[in-house]
Write an enzyme that holds these catalytic residues in place. Structure first.
Site, PDB file in Angstrom:
ATOM      1  N   CYS A  18       0.651  -1.333  -0.020  1.00 21.37           N
ATOM      2  CA  CYS A  18      -0.085   0.082  -0.008  1.00 21.37           C
ATOM      3  C   CYS A  18       0.560   1.372   0.074  1.00 21.37           C
ATOM      4  O   CYS A  18       0.763   1.978  -1.082  1.00 21.37           O
ATOM      5  CB  CYS A  18      -0.876   0.017   1.252  1.00 21.37           C
ATOM      6  SG  CYS A  18      -2.052  -1.547   1.241  1.00 21.37           S
TER       7      CYS A  18
HETATM    8  N1  LIG Z   1      -2.361  -6.149   1.828  1.00 19.17           N
HETATM    9  C1  LIG Z   1      -2.946  -5.205   2.521  1.00 19.17           C
HETATM   10  O1  LIG Z   1      -2.475  -5.137   3.576  1.00 19.17           O
HETATM   11  C2  LIG Z   1      -3.826  -4.356   1.810  1.00 19.17           C
HETATM   12  C3  LIG Z   1      -4.657  -3.294   2.957  1.00 19.17           C
HETATM   13  C4  LIG Z   1      -5.642  -2.590   2.188  1.00 19.17           C
HETATM   14  C5  LIG Z   1      -5.766  -2.557   0.853  1.00 19.17           C
HETATM   15  N2  LIG Z   1      -5.215  -3.581   0.148  1.00 19.17           N
HETATM   16  C6  LIG Z   1      -5.590  -3.307  -1.296  1.00 19.17           C
HETATM   17  O2  LIG Z   1      -6.295  -4.554  -1.703  1.00 19.17           O
HETATM   18  C7  LIG Z   1      -6.147  -4.980  -2.972  1.00 19.17           C
HETATM   19  C8  LIG Z   1      -5.589  -6.485  -2.890  1.00 19.17           C
HETATM   20  O3  LIG Z   1      -4.546  -6.663  -2.019  1.00 19.17           O
HETATM   21  P1  LIG Z   1      -3.951  -8.005  -1.552  1.00 19.17           P
HETATM   22  O4  LIG Z   1      -2.943  -7.529  -0.777  1.00 19.17           O
HETATM   23  O5  LIG Z   1      -4.987  -8.840  -0.840  1.00 19.17           O
HETATM   24  O6  LIG Z   1      -3.456  -8.629  -2.690  1.00 19.17           O
HETATM   25  P2  LIG Z   1      -3.011 -10.158  -2.926  1.00 19.17           P
HETATM   26  O7  LIG Z   1      -1.825 -10.232  -4.031  1.00 19.17           O
HETATM   27  O8  LIG Z   1      -2.700 -10.830  -1.539  1.00 19.17           O
HETATM   28  O9  LIG Z   1      -4.231 -11.041  -3.262  1.00 19.17           O
HETATM   29  C9  LIG Z   1      -4.764 -10.814  -4.588  1.00 19.17           C
HETATM   30  C10 LIG Z   1      -5.616 -12.049  -5.372  1.00 19.17           C
HETATM   31  O10 LIG Z   1      -6.410 -11.878  -6.431  1.00 19.17           O
HETATM   32  C11 LIG Z   1      -5.832 -12.811  -7.249  1.00 19.17           C
HETATM   33  N3  LIG Z   1      -6.169 -12.364  -8.508  1.00 19.17           N
HETATM   34  C12 LIG Z   1      -5.484 -11.747  -9.427  1.00 19.17           C
HETATM   35  N4  LIG Z   1      -6.308 -11.540 -10.611  1.00 19.17           N
HETATM   36  C13 LIG Z   1      -7.513 -12.177 -10.489  1.00 19.17           C
HETATM   37  C14 LIG Z   1      -8.756 -12.398 -11.253  1.00 19.17           C
HETATM   38  N5  LIG Z   1      -8.706 -11.680 -12.492  1.00 19.17           N
HETATM   39  N6  LIG Z   1      -9.719 -12.998 -10.886  1.00 19.17           N
HETATM   40  C15 LIG Z   1      -9.885 -13.600  -9.704  1.00 19.17           C
HETATM   41  N7  LIG Z   1      -8.568 -13.241  -8.553  1.00 19.17           N
HETATM   42  C16 LIG Z   1      -7.516 -12.676  -9.112  1.00 19.17           C
HETATM   43  C17 LIG Z   1      -4.757 -13.334  -7.052  1.00 19.17           C
HETATM   44  O11 LIG Z   1      -4.250 -14.719  -7.479  1.00 19.17           O
HETATM   45  C18 LIG Z   1      -4.515 -13.169  -5.540  1.00 19.17           C
HETATM   46  O12 LIG Z   1      -4.746 -14.306  -4.821  1.00 19.17           O
HETATM   47  C19 LIG Z   1      -4.957  -4.084  -3.503  1.00 19.17           C
HETATM   48  O13 LIG Z   1      -5.622  -3.072  -4.336  1.00 19.17           O
HETATM   49  C20 LIG Z   1      -4.336  -3.515  -2.227  1.00 19.17           C
HETATM   50  O14 LIG Z   1      -3.714  -2.342  -2.541  1.00 19.17           O
HETATM   51  C21 LIG Z   1      -4.246  -4.322   0.592  1.00 19.17           C
END
Ligand SMILES: NC(=O)c1ccc[n+]([C@@H]2O[C@H](COP(=O)([O-])OP(=O)(O)OC[C@H]3O[C@@H](n4cnc5c(N)ncnc54)[C@H](O)[C@@H]3O)[C@@H](O)[C@H]2O)c1
Length: 443
Positions: free
Chosen positions: A277
């Site tokens: 983030c």
């Molecule tokens: N990690 C954090 O702490 C956090 C906190 C707040 C917000 N966010 C935001 O949340 C969002 C997700 O982050 P995350 O950390 O969970 O990412 P991540 O990489 O842990 O998880 C994302 C998942 O989406 C899957 N994916 C990708 N393309 C896909 C598709 N077309 N269909 C289905 N699944 C698909 C991936 O395989 C993966 O398992 C981002 O925008 C991030 O900025 C993350």
């Protein structure tokens, strides 16, 4: 009147736990969210494109440290959760929450490929009455300008045939005080009816739902939170360097300043910014601001300072070795903590990785230990091919310097200092260590 009836019906179905929620993207955000809904008795279908993840989850194995295997197994057993690769099942759910990655391209511009491909898949299966919510962090305008046009390729009209909202995820992995359910959830809808539907859904599982007037306001709120952290961390990082030259300990200063009961919130310096983030999201706004001919100077400046921090840590390490008659070239360095922050297993954008590369470039022999990351995996820009080394008295004594990059709570810092020749501490992790202070260099 018909609309009012429809909203009431939706509310009742949620209350009676008759709705099914689809969560697209089962990562650090999607999986804890799935746990909240399923844990509250609402059926969840988790969609992902990663076969390994889907298989692991369906076999009752969690894929992130913050969610337990036992929790997954309980939800599977009760029939409240399942993971799938079959996107065709999207048409069977009532609400679709999108939690896919939003990284930067190598030119540091928003990489919308995951949001776009998710929306394309949803459009293929979209049916009347469904609610689609974007949770991924993105610039203001994403929901209306990127998501809605793709979803409308289905032939259905947003706000009329189906509902659209934006609700930013504020998950903080590793935080023991707050989890998904207890973090207030901001929601912006495309129309007031979209807003009502989305709020009703989240109210079933989140303690406080905060409605705002538009998707853009919700998108902007999330970015503001991350800009705020990024800028304030840059400020203390810069002050750390200045105070170090002045012989003042930044950590003591922050502790003292924090005693002011109002008007001050502590932020802490470190070896650089990490995680999915803070180093990334502010640049989504920078990119969007160009459309309005405005620079985001605070963000750029913060980025400049924060990205220099690993270089600062390397120069402090070099200096400390030099004082002990050693050059960095040829020295053996052990990095403690590969994760981007304490007590998590996530290495994305971790400054430890940058530190390893910088130290290796200068000829050091580098190893790492991290209790949560057994080995490194290929990332978009890095491929370290390393395995975590087991800690022992003998191995610690073999390193010329031990560099604390991530202050995991499980480390015994007294023991580490006692058995190391030199400790470079970027997190003030050794603050409570009673002896061996002369071996510690804060960086
Ligand atoms: N990690 C954090 O702490 C956090 C906190 C707040 C917000 N966010 C935001 O949340 C969002 C997700 O982050 P995350 O950390 O969970 O990412 P991540 O990489 O842990 O998880 C994302 C998942 O989406 C899957 N994916 C990708 N393309 C896909 C598709 N077309 N269909 C289905 N699944 C698909 C991936 O395989 C993966 O398992 C981002 O925008 C991030 O900025 C993350």
């Amino acid at each position: 009147m018909l609309q009012v009836k429809a909203v009431k019906r939706w509310d009742k179905r949620i209350k009676d736990k008759e709705v099914t929620v689809g969560i697209l993207g089962l990562g650090y955000v999607g999986l804890p969210l799935a746990r909240e809904f399923a844990g509250a008795g609402i059926k969840v279908v988790g969609f992902d494109v990663d076969e390994v993840k889907v298989q692991a989850l369906n076999a009752g194995r969690s894929i992130i440290k913050g969610v337990l295997d036992s929790e997954i197994r309980t939800l599977l057993k009760k029939g409240l959760f399942k993971a799938t690769l079959q996107m065709g099942l999207l048409k069977r759910v009532d609400a679709i929450l999108i939690c896919v990655p939003t990284p930067l391209t190598k030119y540091r511009e928003p990489d919308m490929q995951f949001v776009v491909s998710s929306c394309q898949v949803i459009a293929k299966h979209l049916r009347k009455g469904q609610l689609v919510v974007l949770e991924s962090t993105s610039y203001p305008g994403t929901t209306r300008e990127v998501m809605v046009p793709i979803l409308e390729q289905s032939g259905l009209k947003a706000g009329q045939d189906f509902h659209v909202a934006y609700s930013p995820e504020r998950e903080d992995p590793g935080n023991k005080e707050y989890r998904t359910r207890s973090i207030p959830k901001i929601v912006g809808g495309l129309t007031s009816k979209c807003l009502k539907r989305a709020c009703a859904l989240y109210e079933a599982v989140i303690v406080e739902v905060v409605p705002v007037s538009s998707c853009e306001a919700a998108e902007a709120a999330k970015i503001v939170e991350n800009v705020y952290r990024c800028v304030n961390i840059a400020m203390v990082n810069e002050l750390k360097i200045l105070f170090d030259r002045m012989g003042i300990d930044i950590w003591e200063v922050i502790r003292a300043a924090s005693t002011k009961p109002f008007g001050y919130q502590p932020f802490y310096p470190g070896p650089g910014l990490g995680g999915h983030c803070i180093p990334i999201d502010p640049f989504y706004l920078t990119w969007k601001a160009r459309q309005y001919n405005l620079p985001t100077r605070f963000i750029e400046l913060a980025g400049e300072i924060n990205t220099q921090m690993p270089h600062y840590v390397v120069s402090k390490t070099m200096e400390a070795l030099n004082q002990r008659g050693k050059s960095l070239k040829g020295s053996k360095i052990l990095i403690l903590g590969l994760a981007y922050k304490k007590d998590v297993d996530d290495v994305r954008e971790s400054p430890s990785i940058e530190l390893i590369e910088l130290l290796r470039d200068k000829g050091a022999k580098v190893d790492y230990n991290d209790p949560y990351i057994r080995q490194t995996h290929k990332q978009r820009e890095h491929n370290l091919r390393m395995r975590s080394k087991s800690l022992s008295v003998k191995m610690l004594s073999e390193y010329d310097a031990v560099l604390i990059s991530t202050d995991h709570s499980s480390y015994d810092y007294d023991w580490i200092v006692r058995n190391s020749k030199l400790v470079i501490d970027t997190r003030n992790a050794t603050a409570q260590v009673r002896s061996g202070g002369r071996k510690i260099v804060k960086a």
